[in-house]
Design an enzyme around this catalytic site. Structure first.
Site, PDB file in Angstrom:
ATOM      1  N   GLY A  12       0.821  -0.738  -0.289  1.00  0.00           N
ATOM      2  CA  GLY A  12       0.286   0.169  -0.149  1.00  0.00           C
ATOM      3  C   GLY A  12       1.277   1.263  -0.091  1.00  0.00           C
ATOM      4  CG  ASN A  90       0.238   1.558   4.630  1.00  0.00           C
ATOM      5  OD1 ASN A  90       0.143   1.735   5.792  1.00  0.00           O
ATOM      6  ND2 ASN A  90       0.524   1.379   3.981  1.00  0.00           N
ATOM      7  CE1 TYR A 155      -9.367  -0.762   8.964  1.00  0.00           C
ATOM      8  CE2 TYR A 155      -9.788  -0.025  10.561  1.00  0.00           C
ATOM      9  CZ  TYR A 155      -9.118   0.205   9.381  1.00  0.00           C
ATOM     10  OH  TYR A 155      -7.643   0.925   9.143  1.00  0.00           O
ATOM     11  CE  LYS A 159      -6.075  -2.435   9.497  1.00  0.00           C
ATOM     12  NZ  LYS A 159      -4.993  -2.411   9.378  1.00  0.00           N
TER      13      LYS A 159
END
Ligand code: NAP
Length: 247
Positions: A12, A90, A155, A159
């Site tokens: 990324g 990332n 999400y 994470k």
């Protein structure tokens, strides 16, 4: 914190936090392999900016959620750069909604890119790092992986998984001289957060003790520290870069 003659893989790395990481590591002398998946013009632009710092830079199209593609890209980067020293995971996406309306596909795609993608890159660099007996892995998590967030079940799960993965890999590779750490950004100004309404942005800023959003460079500075020899005795750590948001 010199990174002269080191090579960093930054997934990324074409825009946002990833581009800032490439610029920061390059400013300390590291060569940069950018991994991107979308817009080639963004990757070209990042390459031009980073190259201006006098280091070697290449960009590679690779969907990190695809295990074989991750395997291929690591092989190609190893050939092109003669190896690597730093891996920054990332690449990440969001597909926000309440669980009530979240589609199964939106749960799966976020887990596949954010968590499985991080695993895919670690798995395909793991033996090389083990043999080299030196290396730095830095994963980009999020404060919502620690605290959770309504509308981000996919999400925040991804994470939280990245944090667990970070600590497990840190324990596995510690004896081999390889560190694995994570940063957990709060609310950072990038394309990812640009799409939020002004109302949401204002309410998030109010919740930040420092009363302002972070910049990609704030996250890049923490990653550069963890990727440097100044952080040699730090592993399995999660550094929040959030203006105090998740205290
Ligand atoms: P961004 O501006 O949307 O950039 C995301 C980057 O990830 C882009 O370079 C994109 O490549 C790449 N990417 C997405 N899916 C990919 C895939 N399947 N394979 C390879 N690359 C892929 O996001 P950002 O804000 O800089 O976020 C960077 C990281 O920080 C993410 O992990 C994000 O979850 C995390 N983070 C951000 C914030 C924030 O407030 N911004 C807060 C906490 C954590 P293309 O450009 O080629 O699509």
């Amino acid at each position: 914190m010199s990174l002269k003659d080191k090579t960093a893989i930054v997934t990324g790395g074409s825009r946002g936090i990833g581009e800032a990481v490439g610029l920061k590591l390059a400013s300390q002398g590291a060569n940069i392999a950018i991994v991107y998946v979308g817009d080639e013009s963004e990757a070209i632009s990042a390459k031009e900016k980073i190259s201006a710092l006098g280091v070697k830079v290449e960009y590679y199209f690779c969907d990190v959620s695809d295990f074989s593609a991750a395997q291929e890209v690591v092989k190609k980067i190893t050939e092109d750069f003669g190896g690597f020293d730093i891996l920054v995971n990332n690449a990440g996406i969001t597909r926000d909604s309440l669980v009530l309306s979240m589609k199964e596909q939106d749960f799966d795609s976020v887990i596949n890119v954010n968590l499985k993608g991080t695993f895919n890159m670690i798995k395909n660099t793991y033996s090389y790092f083990m043999r080299k007996r030196k290396g730095k892995i830095v994963n980009v998590a999020s404060v919502v992986g620690i605290n959770g967030n309504a509308g981000q079940a996919n999400y925040s799960s991804s994470k939280a998984g990245v944090i667990g993965l970070t600590k497990s890999v840190a324990k596995e590779l510690a004896g081999r001289g390889v560190t694995c750490n994570a940063v957990a950004p709060g609310f950072i100004e990038t394309d990812m957060t640009k799409v939020l309404s002004d109302k949401v942005k204002e309410s998030m800023e109010t919740a930040i003790p420092m009363k302002k959003r972070g910049k990609p460079e704030d996250v890049a500075n923490a990653i550069a520290f963890l990727a440097s020899d100044d952080a040699s005795y730090i592993t399995g750590e999660v550094i929040k870069v959030d203006g105090g948001m998740a205290m």
